[in-house]
Scaffold this motif. Structure first.
Motif, PDB file in Angstrom:
ATOM      1  N   LEU A   7       6.493  16.544  -1.830  1.00 15.08           N
ATOM      2  CA  LEU A   7       6.154  15.355  -1.041  1.00 15.08           C
ATOM      3  C   LEU A   7       5.429  15.763   0.237  1.00 15.08           C
ATOM      4  N   ASP A   8       4.410  15.026   0.560  1.00 15.26           N
ATOM      5  CA  ASP A   8       3.712  15.212   1.835  1.00 15.26           C
ATOM      6  C   ASP A   8       4.014  14.020   2.722  1.00 15.26           C
ATOM      7  N   GLN A   9       4.309  14.301   3.985  1.00 21.24           N
ATOM      8  CA  GLN A   9       4.537  13.233   4.961  1.00 21.24           C
ATOM      9  C   GLN A   9       3.232  13.021   5.727  1.00 21.24           C
ATOM     10  N   VAL A  10       2.744  11.793   5.696  1.00 23.16           N
ATOM     11  CA  VAL A  10       1.515  11.459   6.409  1.00 23.16           C
ATOM     12  C   VAL A  10       1.885  10.518   7.546  1.00 23.16           C
ATOM     13  N   GLU A  11       1.515  10.934   8.762  1.00 19.98           N
ATOM     14  CA  GLU A  11       1.783  10.117   9.943  1.00 19.98           C
ATOM     15  C   GLU A  11       0.445   9.707  10.552  1.00 19.98           C
ATOM     16  N   VAL A  12       0.314   8.416  10.824  1.00 19.37           N
ATOM     17  CA  VAL A  12      -0.883   7.884  11.465  1.00 19.37           C
ATOM     18  C   VAL A  12      -0.445   7.221  12.762  1.00 19.37           C
ATOM     19  N   ASP A  13      -0.954   7.729  13.882  1.00 21.64           N
ATOM     20  CA  ASP A  13      -0.691   7.122  15.186  1.00 21.64           C
ATOM     21  C   ASP A  13      -1.921   6.332  15.586  1.00 21.64           C
ATOM     22  N   VAL A  14      -1.791   5.015  15.577  1.00 19.57           N
ATOM     23  CA  VAL A  14      -2.900   4.141  15.973  1.00 19.57           C
ATOM     24  C   VAL A  14      -2.701   3.795  17.441  1.00 19.57           C
ATOM     25  N   LYS A  15      -3.719   4.118  18.249  1.00 23.74           N
ATOM     26  CA  LYS A  15      -3.623   3.896  19.693  1.00 23.74           C
ATOM     27  C   LYS A  15      -4.626   2.824  20.106  1.00 23.74           C
ATOM     28  N   SER A  16      -4.134   1.901  20.906  1.00 27.13           N
ATOM     29  CA  SER A  16      -5.016   0.910  21.524  1.00 27.13           C
ATOM     30  C   SER A  16      -5.129   1.267  22.995  1.00 27.13           C
ATOM     31  N   ALA A  17      -5.742   0.389  23.768  1.00 29.34           N
ATOM     32  CA  ALA A  17      -5.884   0.655  25.199  1.00 29.34           C
ATOM     33  C   ALA A  17      -4.531   0.655  25.907  1.00 29.34           C
ATOM     34  N   PRO A  57       3.050   4.066  15.722  1.00 30.24           N
ATOM     35  CA  PRO A  57       3.175   5.114  14.704  1.00 30.24           C
ATOM     36  C   PRO A  57       3.512   4.531  13.327  1.00 30.24           C
ATOM     37  N   PHE A  58       2.893   5.081  12.300  1.00 30.04           N
ATOM     38  CA  PHE A  58       3.148   4.689  10.912  1.00 30.04           C
ATOM     39  C   PHE A  58       3.323   5.975  10.102  1.00 30.04           C
ATOM     40  N   VAL A  59       4.328   5.982   9.211  1.00 32.37           N
ATOM     41  CA  VAL A  59       4.636   7.165   8.421  1.00 32.37           C
ATOM     42  C   VAL A  59       4.853   6.758   6.970  1.00 32.37           C
ATOM     43  N   THR A  60       4.361   7.593   6.050  1.00 30.40           N
ATOM     44  CA  THR A  60       4.623   7.381   4.629  1.00 30.40           C
ATOM     45  C   THR A  60       4.695   8.738   3.930  1.00 30.40           C
ATOM     46  N   LEU A  61       5.166   8.713   2.693  1.00 31.07           N
ATOM     47  CA  LEU A  61       5.272   9.933   1.888  1.00 31.07           C
ATOM     48  C   LEU A  61       4.379   9.795   0.662  1.00 31.07           C
ATOM     49  N   PHE A  62       3.743  10.938   0.254  1.00 34.87           N
ATOM     50  CA  PHE A  62       2.898  10.967  -0.931  1.00 34.87           C
ATOM     51  C   PHE A  62       3.373  12.115  -1.834  1.00 34.87           C
ATOM     52  N   ILE A 108      -6.047   3.663   6.003  1.00 34.75           N
ATOM     53  CA  ILE A 108      -6.068   5.130   5.977  1.00 34.75           C
ATOM     54  C   ILE A 108      -5.165   5.651   4.865  1.00 34.75           C
ATOM     55  N   PHE A 109      -3.971   5.078   4.741  1.00 34.20           N
ATOM     56  CA  PHE A 109      -3.073   5.497   3.659  1.00 34.20           C
ATOM     57  C   PHE A 109      -3.713   5.258   2.288  1.00 34.20           C
ATOM     58  N   ALA A 110      -4.388   4.144   2.115  1.00 36.66           N
ATOM     59  CA  ALA A 110      -5.043   3.835   0.840  1.00 36.66           C
ATOM     60  C   ALA A 110      -6.158   4.830   0.553  1.00 36.66           C
ATOM     61  N   LYS A 111      -6.912   5.207   1.588  1.00 38.92           N
ATOM     62  CA  LYS A 111      -7.986   6.179   1.395  1.00 38.92           C
ATOM     63  C   LYS A 111      -7.429   7.543   1.014  1.00 38.92           C
ATOM     64  N   ILE A 112      -6.340   7.955   1.664  1.00 42.39           N
ATOM     65  CA  ILE A 112      -5.712   9.241   1.331  1.00 42.39           C
ATOM     66  C   ILE A 112      -5.203   9.219  -0.101  1.00 42.39           C
ATOM     67  N   GLU A 113      -4.559   8.111  -0.485  1.00 43.34           N
ATOM     68  CA  GLU A 113      -4.042   7.996  -1.858  1.00 43.34           C
ATOM     69  C   GLU A 113      -5.171   8.030  -2.879  1.00 43.34           C
ATOM     70  N   ALA A 114      -6.260   7.355  -2.586  1.00 41.78           N
ATOM     71  CA  ALA A 114      -7.398   7.348  -3.512  1.00 41.78           C
ATOM     72  C   ALA A 114      -7.997   8.744  -3.647  1.00 41.78           C
TER      73      ALA A 114
END
Length: 156
Positions: free
Chosen positions: A133-143, A148-153, A72-78
């Motif tokens: 800078l934009d902070q992008v947070e991705v919360d990946v949920k399983s069962a 949580p994963f966070v990065t800056l762009f 997801i981070f790679a797609k946002i960066e692209a």
């Protein structure tokens, strides 16, 4: 040689052989104790298998979650590099993935099924913590868990 000396010689040889072999025998008690000790050790080792399987499953889940977030981070960066004004991934976007971490079109209700289906919720906060800078947070949920994963762009 007399028969008496042959008899004595045979007796001495037999006696010597028995003495040298007889001192190294195991008793029944020693054998039972050895089997009991080995059984106790094997039961302890077998008790670790469920713990190891659980740890392996959790590790696999964490790996899939990290790969999903990385994708997801790679797609946002692209998208930002191609055209910063057009974004297909925005705040509140929820994506679903199958048990291997491959994107699907299934609904979020699939989490209750036996397969480990992941959902990823994306939150983008602009100009946080520093302007530009934009902070992008991705919360990946399983069962069972949320990762949580966070990065800056750079906003360029």
């Amino acid at each position: 040689m007399s028969p008496r000396s042959n008899q004595m010689r045979s007796y001495c040889e037999t006696r010597f052989r028995r003495a040298s072999r007889g001192n190294f025998a195991f008793t029944l008690i020693e054998i039972v104790l050895a089997i009991g000790l080995i059984s106790f050790a094997i039961i302890g080792i077998l008790g670790l298998f469920p713990v190891a399987m659980s740890a392996a499953h959790k590790s696999q889940e964490e790996t899939h979650a990290a790969l999903i977030a990385r994708g997801i981070f790679a797609k946002i960066e692209a998208e930002r590099q191609l055209d910063p004004t057009t974004r297909t991934i925005k705040t509140g976007t929820a994506l679903t993935f199958d048990e291997s971490g491959i994107a699907t079109n299934s609904q979020v209700s699939g989490l209750s099924s036996g397969k480990a289906i992941y959902t990823a919720e994306i939150t983008i906060q602009q100009n946080i913590p520093i302007a530009g800078l934009d902070q992008v947070e991705v919360d990946v949920k399983s069962a069972t868990d949320t990762y949580p994963f966070v990065t800056l762009f750079h906003t360029n």
